[in-house]
Design a protein around this motif. Structure first.
Motif, PDB file in Angstrom:
ATOM      1  N   TYR A   1       5.642  12.062  11.419  1.00  0.00           N
ATOM      2  CA  TYR A   1       4.205  11.919  11.211  1.00  0.00           C
ATOM      3  C   TYR A   1       3.668  10.705  11.968  1.00  0.00           C
ATOM      4  O   TYR A   1       4.407   9.780  12.306  1.00  0.00           O
ATOM      5  CB  TYR A   1       3.854  11.810   9.725  1.00  0.00           C
ATOM      6  N   MET A   2       2.361  10.726  12.206  1.00  0.00           N
ATOM      7  CA  MET A   2       1.636   9.588  12.753  1.00  0.00           C
ATOM      8  C   MET A   2       0.370   9.390  11.935  1.00  0.00           C
ATOM      9  O   MET A   2      -0.378  10.328  11.704  1.00  0.00           O
ATOM     10  CB  MET A   2       1.288   9.790  14.230  1.00  0.00           C
ATOM     11  N   LEU A   3       0.153   8.174  11.472  1.00  0.00           N
ATOM     12  CA  LEU A   3      -1.071   7.800  10.767  1.00  0.00           C
ATOM     13  C   LEU A   3      -1.955   6.998  11.710  1.00  0.00           C
ATOM     14  O   LEU A   3      -1.525   5.964  12.243  1.00  0.00           O
ATOM     15  CB  LEU A   3      -0.744   6.969   9.529  1.00  0.00           C
ATOM     16  N   VAL A   4      -3.160   7.464  11.927  1.00  0.00           N
ATOM     17  CA  VAL A   4      -4.101   6.811  12.841  1.00  0.00           C
ATOM     18  C   VAL A   4      -5.253   6.263  12.016  1.00  0.00           C
ATOM     19  O   VAL A   4      -5.912   7.016  11.289  1.00  0.00           O
ATOM     20  CB  VAL A   4      -4.621   7.784  13.909  1.00  0.00           C
ATOM     21  N   PRO A   5      -5.521   4.942  12.084  1.00  0.00           N
ATOM     22  CA  PRO A   5      -6.615   4.376  11.282  1.00  0.00           C
ATOM     23  C   PRO A   5      -7.954   5.038  11.593  1.00  0.00           C
ATOM     24  O   PRO A   5      -8.226   5.425  12.729  1.00  0.00           O
ATOM     25  CB  PRO A   5      -6.631   2.899  11.702  1.00  0.00           C
TER      26      PRO A   5
ATOM     27  N   VAL B   1      -1.556   1.937  14.120  1.00  0.00           N
ATOM     28  CA  VAL B   1      -0.971   3.274  14.128  1.00  0.00           C
ATOM     29  C   VAL B   1       0.458   3.195  13.591  1.00  0.00           C
ATOM     30  O   VAL B   1       1.249   2.354  14.030  1.00  0.00           O
ATOM     31  CB  VAL B   1      -0.979   3.874  15.542  1.00  0.00           C
ATOM     32  N   ILE B   2       0.773   4.063  12.653  1.00  0.00           N
ATOM     33  CA  ILE B   2       2.076   4.067  11.984  1.00  0.00           C
ATOM     34  C   ILE B   2       2.776   5.393  12.238  1.00  0.00           C
ATOM     35  O   ILE B   2       2.137   6.443  12.221  1.00  0.00           O
ATOM     36  CB  ILE B   2       1.891   3.873  10.460  1.00  0.00           C
ATOM     37  N   VAL B   3       4.079   5.347  12.467  1.00  0.00           N
ATOM     38  CA  VAL B   3       4.867   6.573  12.571  1.00  0.00           C
ATOM     39  C   VAL B   3       6.019   6.518  11.587  1.00  0.00           C
ATOM     40  O   VAL B   3       6.408   5.451  11.101  1.00  0.00           O
ATOM     41  CB  VAL B   3       5.409   6.812  14.001  1.00  0.00           C
ATOM     42  N   GLY B   4       6.560   7.708  11.297  1.00  0.00           N
ATOM     43  CA  GLY B   4       7.677   7.802  10.374  1.00  0.00           C
ATOM     44  C   GLY B   4       8.110   9.231  10.199  1.00  0.00           C
ATOM     45  O   GLY B   4       7.887  10.074  11.068  1.00  0.00           O
ATOM     46  N   VAL B   5       8.727   9.499   9.057  1.00  0.00           N
ATOM     47  CA  VAL B   5       9.220  10.845   8.772  1.00  0.00           C
ATOM     48  C   VAL B   5       8.921  11.175   7.316  1.00  0.00           C
ATOM     49  O   VAL B   5       9.094  10.340   6.424  1.00  0.00           O
ATOM     50  CB  VAL B   5      10.730  10.972   9.074  1.00  0.00           C
ATOM     51  N   GLY B   6       8.419  12.399   7.076  1.00  0.00           N
ATOM     52  CA  GLY B   6       8.093  12.820   5.725  1.00  0.00           C
ATOM     53  C   GLY B   6       8.398  14.293   5.529  1.00  0.00           C
ATOM     54  O   GLY B   6       9.107  14.911   6.332  1.00  0.00           O
TER      55      GLY B   6
ATOM     56  N   VAL C   1       0.867  -1.173   0.000  1.00  0.00           N
ATOM     57  CA  VAL C   1       0.000   0.000   0.000  1.00  0.00           C
ATOM     58  C   VAL C   1       0.906   1.226   0.000  1.00  0.00           C
ATOM     59  O   VAL C   1       1.748   1.379   0.896  1.00  0.00           O
ATOM     60  CB  VAL C   1      -0.924   0.031   1.235  1.00  0.00           C
ATOM     61  N   ALA C   2       0.771   2.084  -0.983  1.00  0.00           N
ATOM     62  CA  ALA C   2       1.624   3.272  -1.104  1.00  0.00           C
ATOM     63  C   ALA C   2       1.143   4.347  -0.128  1.00  0.00           C
ATOM     64  O   ALA C   2       0.115   4.986  -0.348  1.00  0.00           O
ATOM     65  CB  ALA C   2       1.602   3.796  -2.529  1.00  0.00           C
ATOM     66  N   LEU C   3       1.889   4.534   0.947  1.00  0.00           N
ATOM     67  CA  LEU C   3       1.539   5.563   1.931  1.00  0.00           C
ATOM     68  C   LEU C   3       2.093   6.932   1.543  1.00  0.00           C
ATOM     69  O   LEU C   3       1.626   7.945   2.057  1.00  0.00           O
ATOM     70  CB  LEU C   3       2.082   5.182   3.309  1.00  0.00           C
TER      71      LEU C   3
END
Length: 311
Positions: A305-309, A290-295, A263-265
């Motif tokens: 960043y944090m992606l919350v479903p 929940v996903i975290v990373g850097v953008g 899945v292209a985030l």
């Protein structure tokens, strides 16, 4: 800038922030709705792990060495080493068990387990050096050893189930090196593969589930770009990135479903609509998804960043 490297089971994140001061970056704790909480170490450093209790682990620079640390309740504690110099904390679980590495002698690195104020030497696992990279809630550990093969240093994956001897994780045909970066409670592993002597970014993301390796494609059409899987949760979802040398940022975030579908985030519509230019490396995922990373919020500003479903 800011960068998130780990997320806990209850949505706390850890990483680092930079300042306009000499020495620039410091470890930090991130929580939704709050400003980052910097951890004021004696030198530049990064947080690499966080648990549900808000304990943060990582490392910071002291002269020419690195020092592993644990931070809890606004208090910083250095972790004891094996006596050789540098140390590094890579991960922590909810039982406050920490893994990483420590020099037993200058230039000789051993995998290490830190608990209750003590360091336990996990050794070199039969290699010239070794590092532990992750620990699950059961206390199972993964990492790698370094060996020299035909004059080249090769990293070989190791999994150590609690109470058992360490076992080598042998790469599939066509690869020489295997580096595990995450282990879930089922014992599934995620990380990257590469060939001996290859460039640092020429890697292939993989999962090891129930004894079966799967090379993860970065796009639905094909294996595609170099990639890495940085974390796997108990639903067997994994996250990481592909490397695109023609893009900015060059790391492009990916989620892989339990059946290995990418899945292209990086171009997630919700992220673009909220002002993100692109989501780069995805570093961690918890069991809530929940996903975290850097953008990048534009072509210059780098942010955690944090992606919350969606509910």
């Amino acid at each position: 800038m800011s960068d998130a490297r780990s997320v806990s089971s209850n949505g706390k994140a850890a990483g680092y922030v930079t300042f306009n001061i000499d020495g620039s970056f410091r470890p930090a704790l991130f929580e939704l709705g709050r400003l980052p909480t910097p951890i004021y170490t004696d030198g530049p450093g990064k947080a690499t792990g966080v648990n549900a209790g808000g304990e943060v682990v990582g490392w910071y620079q002291q002269g020419g060495s690195t020092q592993a640390f644990r931070w809890k309740n606004q208090s910083l504690t250095t972790l004891p080493g094996l006596g050789g110099g540098s140390s590094h904390a890579a991960a922590i679980n909810n039982r406050s068990e920490i893994v990483g590495w420590s020099e037993a002698a200058p230039g000789v690195v051993h995998a290490a387990y830190f608990y209750n104020g003590k360091v336990h030497d996990l050794g070199r696992w039969g290699g010239v050096n070794a590092q532990a990279t992750a620990i699950n809630e059961n206390g199972d550990i993964v990492g790698f050893r370094e060996v020299v093969v035909n004059g080249a240093t090769v990293r070989q994956g190791v999994r150590m189930v609690r109470g058992r001897k360490p076992v080598l994780l042998r790469p599939p045909k066509g690869f020489d090196a295997l580096v595990p970066l995450s282990i879930n409670e089922k014992g599934d592993v995620a990380g990257y593969l590469h060939k001996a002597g290859g460039l640092a970014f020429e890697t292939q993301a993989f999962t090891l589930i129930g004894g079966d390796f799967e090379r993860l494609s970065t796009d639905r059409c094909c294996t595609g770009f170099p990639s890495s899987a940085n974390a796997i949760n108990n639903a067997r979802q994994s996250v990481g990135q592909k490397f695109d040398g023609n893009a900015d940022p060059r790391q492009r975030a990916r989620l892989w479903t339990a059946d290995g579908q990418p899945v292209a985030l990086d171009a997630l519509p919700e992220a673009l609509a909220s002002g993100w230019y692109a989501l780069g490396e995805a570093t961690s995922i918890n069991d809530r998804g929940v996903i975290v990373g850097v953008g990048q919020t534009d072509q210059r500003n780098v942010r955690a960043y944090m992606l919350v479903p969606k509910k």
